[in-house]
Design a protein around this motif. Sequence first.
Motif, PDB file in Angstrom:
ATOM      1  N   ILE A 234      46.831 -36.087  -7.665  1.00 24.96           N
ATOM      2  CA  ILE A 234      45.424 -35.670  -7.614  1.00 24.96           C
ATOM      3  C   ILE A 234      45.256 -34.358  -8.373  1.00 24.96           C
ATOM      4  CG2 ILE A 234      43.582 -34.939  -6.068  1.00 24.96           C
ATOM      5  CD1 ILE A 234      44.667 -36.896  -4.016  1.00 24.96           C
ATOM      6  N   VAL A 236      47.060 -33.285 -10.811  1.00 24.59           N
ATOM      7  CA  VAL A 236      47.196 -33.539 -12.250  1.00 24.59           C
ATOM      8  C   VAL A 236      45.890 -34.076 -12.828  1.00 24.59           C
ATOM      9  CG1 VAL A 236      48.326 -35.019 -13.943  1.00 24.59           C
ATOM     10  CG2 VAL A 236      49.677 -33.880 -12.205  1.00 24.59           C
ATOM     11  N   VAL A 237      45.260 -35.004 -12.121  1.00 20.23           N
ATOM     12  CA  VAL A 237      44.014 -35.582 -12.644  1.00 20.23           C
ATOM     13  C   VAL A 237      42.912 -34.532 -12.665  1.00 20.23           C
ATOM     14  CG1 VAL A 237      42.285 -37.370 -12.342  1.00 20.23           C
ATOM     15  CG2 VAL A 237      44.652 -37.868 -11.873  1.00 20.23           C
ATOM     16  N   MET A 241      45.314 -33.877 -17.727  1.00 16.37           N
ATOM     17  CA  MET A 241      46.722 -34.204 -18.003  1.00 16.37           C
ATOM     18  C   MET A 241      47.277 -33.343 -19.123  1.00 16.37           C
ATOM     19  SD  MET A 241      45.941 -37.069 -16.356  1.00 16.37           S
ATOM     20  CE  MET A 241      44.430 -37.973 -16.177  1.00 16.37           C
ATOM     21  N   ILE A 272      40.823 -35.835   2.969  1.00  7.99           N
ATOM     22  CA  ILE A 272      39.758 -36.686   2.446  1.00  7.99           C
ATOM     23  C   ILE A 272      38.833 -35.887   1.538  1.00  7.99           C
ATOM     24  CG2 ILE A 272      37.738 -38.025   3.170  1.00  7.99           C
ATOM     25  CD1 ILE A 272      39.651 -38.700   5.655  1.00  7.99           C
ATOM     26  N   VAL A 275      40.179 -35.775  -1.942  1.00  3.48           N
ATOM     27  CA  VAL A 275      39.888 -36.965  -2.736  1.00  3.48           C
ATOM     28  C   VAL A 275      38.425 -36.974  -3.166  1.00  3.48           C
ATOM     29  CG1 VAL A 275      39.910 -39.469  -2.765  1.00  3.48           C
ATOM     30  CG2 VAL A 275      41.734 -38.238  -1.627  1.00  3.48           C
ATOM     31  N   LEU A 278      38.148 -34.882  -6.076  1.00  4.88           N
ATOM     32  CA  LEU A 278      38.617 -35.636  -7.241  1.00  4.88           C
ATOM     33  C   LEU A 278      37.497 -36.507  -7.802  1.00  4.88           C
ATOM     34  CD1 LEU A 278      41.025 -36.831  -8.970  1.00  4.88           C
ATOM     35  CD2 LEU A 278      41.142 -38.578  -7.233  1.00  4.88           C
ATOM     36  N   ALA A 279      36.791 -37.207  -6.917  1.00  5.67           N
ATOM     37  CA  ALA A 279      35.707 -38.085  -7.373  1.00  5.67           C
ATOM     38  C   ALA A 279      34.613 -37.271  -8.064  1.00  5.67           C
ATOM     39  CB  ALA A 279      35.133 -38.859  -6.188  1.00  5.67           C
ATOM     40  N   LEU A 282      35.710 -36.133 -11.467  1.00  6.76           N
ATOM     41  CA  LEU A 282      35.735 -37.234 -12.432  1.00  6.76           C
ATOM     42  C   LEU A 282      34.344 -37.615 -12.904  1.00  6.76           C
ATOM     43  CD1 LEU A 282      38.428 -39.673 -11.138  1.00  6.76           C
ATOM     44  CD2 LEU A 282      38.428 -38.313 -13.199  1.00  6.76           C
ATOM     45  N   LEU A 283      33.373 -37.580 -11.962  1.00  8.01           N
ATOM     46  CA  LEU A 283      32.010 -37.938 -12.352  1.00  8.01           C
ATOM     47  C   LEU A 283      31.430 -36.890 -13.293  1.00  8.01           C
ATOM     48  CD1 LEU A 283      30.666 -39.222  -8.931  1.00  8.01           C
ATOM     49  CD2 LEU A 283      31.030 -40.556 -10.993  1.00  8.01           C
ATOM     50  N   PRO A 286      35.199 -36.371 -16.796  1.00  8.01           N
ATOM     51  CA  PRO A 286      36.243 -37.398 -16.691  1.00  8.01           C
ATOM     52  C   PRO A 286      37.617 -36.957 -17.201  1.00  8.01           C
ATOM     53  CG  PRO A 286      34.237 -38.326 -17.574  1.00  8.01           C
ATOM     54  CD  PRO A 286      34.018 -36.853 -17.501  1.00  8.01           C
TER      55      PRO A 286
ATOM     56  N   VAL B 139      33.406 -45.590  -9.571  1.00  9.57           N
ATOM     57  CA  VAL B 139      33.861 -44.224  -9.880  1.00  9.57           C
ATOM     58  C   VAL B 139      35.165 -44.264 -10.670  1.00  9.57           C
ATOM     59  CG1 VAL B 139      34.640 -42.041  -8.897  1.00  9.57           C
ATOM     60  CG2 VAL B 139      32.726 -43.254  -7.856  1.00  9.57           C
ATOM     61  N   ARG B 142      35.472 -44.974 -14.444  1.00  8.54           N
ATOM     62  CA  ARG B 142      34.976 -44.004 -15.430  1.00  8.54           C
ATOM     63  C   ARG B 142      36.126 -43.427 -16.248  1.00  8.54           C
ATOM     64  NH1 ARG B 142      29.954 -41.736 -15.136  1.00  8.54           N
ATOM     65  NH2 ARG B 142      30.804 -39.765 -15.869  1.00  8.54           N
ATOM     66  N   VAL B 143      37.335 -43.493 -15.721  1.00 11.60           N
ATOM     67  CA  VAL B 143      38.491 -43.046 -16.503  1.00 11.60           C
ATOM     68  C   VAL B 143      39.309 -44.262 -16.915  1.00 11.60           C
ATOM     69  CG1 VAL B 143      38.706 -40.708 -15.645  1.00 11.60           C
ATOM     70  CG2 VAL B 143      39.665 -42.576 -14.350  1.00 11.60           C
ATOM     71  N   MET B 150      45.837 -43.419 -11.223  1.00 10.38           N
ATOM     72  CA  MET B 150      45.974 -42.282 -10.308  1.00 10.38           C
ATOM     73  C   MET B 150      44.771 -42.184  -9.383  1.00 10.38           C
ATOM     74  SD  MET B 150      47.577 -39.131 -12.221  1.00 10.38           S
ATOM     75  CE  MET B 150      48.710 -39.176 -13.543  1.00 10.38           C
ATOM     76  N   VAL B 151      43.573 -42.438  -9.920  1.00 10.38           N
ATOM     77  CA  VAL B 151      42.376 -42.321  -9.090  1.00 10.38           C
ATOM     78  C   VAL B 151      42.372 -43.394  -8.010  1.00 10.38           C
ATOM     79  CG1 VAL B 151      39.877 -42.387  -9.107  1.00 10.38           C
ATOM     80  CG2 VAL B 151      41.087 -41.278 -10.952  1.00 10.38           C
ATOM     81  N   ALA B 154      44.593 -42.329  -5.328  1.00 16.03           N
ATOM     82  CA  ALA B 154      44.005 -41.313  -4.442  1.00 16.03           C
ATOM     83  C   ALA B 154      43.062 -41.966  -3.432  1.00 16.03           C
ATOM     84  CB  ALA B 154      43.264 -40.274  -5.279  1.00 16.03           C
ATOM     85  N   PHE B 155      42.231 -42.905  -3.892  1.00 22.76           N
ATOM     86  CA  PHE B 155      41.315 -43.578  -2.974  1.00 22.76           C
ATOM     87  C   PHE B 155      42.100 -44.370  -1.932  1.00 22.76           C
ATOM     88  CE2 PHE B 155      37.867 -43.620  -6.440  1.00 22.76           C
ATOM     89  CZ  PHE B 155      37.428 -42.391  -6.014  1.00 22.76           C
ATOM     90  N   VAL B 158      43.269 -42.221   0.866  1.00 22.11           N
ATOM     91  CA  VAL B 158      42.290 -41.919   1.906  1.00 22.11           C
ATOM     92  C   VAL B 158      42.363 -42.964   3.011  1.00 22.11           C
ATOM     93  CG1 VAL B 158      39.841 -41.753   2.423  1.00 22.11           C
ATOM     94  CG2 VAL B 158      40.729 -40.702   0.380  1.00 22.11           C
ATOM     95  N   ILE B 161      45.349 -42.292   5.115  1.00 23.84           N
ATOM     96  CA  ILE B 161      45.155 -41.119   5.975  1.00 23.84           C
ATOM     97  C   ILE B 161      44.239 -41.474   7.147  1.00 23.84           C
ATOM     98  CG2 ILE B 161      44.129 -38.820   6.084  1.00 23.84           C
ATOM     99  CD1 ILE B 161      44.948 -38.501   3.112  1.00 23.84           C
TER     100      ILE B 161
END
Lengths: 296, 379
Positions: A234, A236-237, A241, A272, A275, A278-279, A282-283, A286, B139, B142-143, B150-151, B154-155, B158, B161
């Motif tokens: 996470i 890294v993203v 990179m 959570i 994450v 992260l989302a 990315l939005l 990216p 989401v 998008r990459v 990787m994304v 991560a999801f 969750v 967890i």
Amino acid sequence: MSTIVLMTVTGLGLAALYFLVASGLSLVFGLADVLNFAHGLFLSVGAYATWWAAGNLPGAGPDGWGFVLAVAFGVVAGTVVAALVELVMIRPLYSRTIEQVLVTVGLSLAGVAALQAGFGADPRPFPRPSWTQQVVTLAGARVPLDRLLLIVAAVVVLGLLLAFLRWTRYGLIIRAGVENREMVTALGIDVRKAFTLVFAIGGAAAALAGALSGVYFGSVSPTSGASLLIFAFIVVVIGGMGSVLGSAVAAVAVGLLQQFVNYYGTSGAGDICVVALLAVVLLWRPAGLAGKAATA
Amino acid sequence: MTATQTPVAHTPEKPAGPPAAGGPTGFALVKRFWPVAAFVLLAVLPYSGITIPGLFDGPINSPGALQVLALCLVFGGLAAGYDLLFGRTGLLSFGHALYFALGVYGTDILITKYGYPLPLAALLAVLFATTVATALGAVALRVHGIAFSMVTLAFGQVGAILVARDPGGLTGGEEGLSLDASGLPDALVGVVNTVNLYWIALAYLGLVVVVLHRVAQSPTGRVFAGLRDDERRIGVLGLDPYRFKLVSFTLSSALAALGGVVYLLLAAGASPHVASSDLTLTLLVMVVLGGPGTRFGPVLGGVLFTYLDHRLTDFGASDAVDSLPGVLAGPLSQPLFVLGTIFILAVYFFPGGLAGLGSRLTALRRAVTPRPTLPRRNS
């Protein structure tokens, strides 16, 4: 106030671990396009080698210079394993990216199982130096020394990595390779040597993270690498990179966020939130915080 | 370094074998209908009481053997559904376990905690999982390339967890949540009814295979294959790669959730393992072992992996392994060590997986046998 200081230092300590794991991962990814699932294994190898050295290597022990020697042994073991993995397993699949990833997946499954066979599935108590369990008063907060040790180690590694990337010839090749691998190859430079080097550096950093996580958590287990690895992914993203500085910034953000939300919210909410961060990143961007494949 | 560069090990759908000389139409018929025949054979298998020594401990129709067989079939279906993403669309997702777990835990919670009947619970859980997959896929897509992996990882994390932290006492945390059998139809409860679960598992596998086959034959399926081979070309053709990838992601996740329902019935409960990233990794291993992008390779890989995983656990505890020196006995008693090693070797030496093995052998045989049509008058 003192709680906030303590939380900050603990969060930064966690960030230090994330950074140590993520920096190697990020460089390998930026340069070779390989998502290295075996990176967590390097961490576990470092942790177990340190644990083993502290008990068996002459001169090494849980205190003073003996501990430094044990950690050095662990780091060397991680470096050697990482370099061997690159030479024996990754290199024959040069430019077949997906296969390279698959091989590291297989290695992570088999490697953790092998560690489990060798040392048992249960966590082993880690020989941490007695001074790391002391506390110092920092801005009114009583802070355990092991967190400061983690932070100092990560800052030193960050400095060394940046200096290496900025001022050495191999650093230049790595930076250029992250930017455009084909172009570097076209200039007649053997990028594969840089691959091995980056794997070795990443292995060393991960092994150091393994030894320090042993100090931090007080025990080592075969699966400890895998759980840290996901947050390192996470980082890294989020960081972008191939960027070491990006990894450092992202590690601090992730570590602090996780620590504070886990403390003030319910347990697990911090993970959570990470994450969710992260989302959002990315939005919004990216390519991660550092933008597109910028290094150093 | 561009993200579009995602070469996937891929063997052609149908190995371009030459029409056999004197073409017996019977052979073509066999080739066309053997999947149906295999399906019928698997369906009537529980009626036979034969014992296969070495393969199973009891006769085929004993509940123990049927349970293992049913698990193999479920994972065969799951692997095939995962291959829709990996082998057919070229998307390497590391979070597939999430949608499987939503099927398992969603159905379990609705039945056990809220007393819903099984069909309604299953329907709601699959719908929920599909909705979540659409949102998260939107989401993650998008990459590109490895960042997408990787994304999704991560999801997926969750999910793991959440399951482990036991929010509101719903998932049971580390201990899992056993299924309240009183909410199930009588035909699905008890060891004597394992055969019904076996048939459900077989039906699931059949459904997945038929759906994937239909998709592969459709124009959408050809776009998927195009995305796998060269995403830019699809964009140039005026099609929206993002939308097609999302369709593939959603469909694959819906199939995984449905597989979760079947798995829940078989395992009679949910355990945190189903949400772990290890499960996604084993799905990936199954697909690669079987042959990504092939018609039955992933099914074969899933069945074989699950079977080996079961047998290796027994094998690891056997006297034969214990009598080996410690250096060997330790790792060999770990099924994942053996399977991981097999997997690594397969990546190196059988890039097409098991399904690619057949066409490789055919090529080898053709290379070895002399061609009789060549006139050899000069000698």
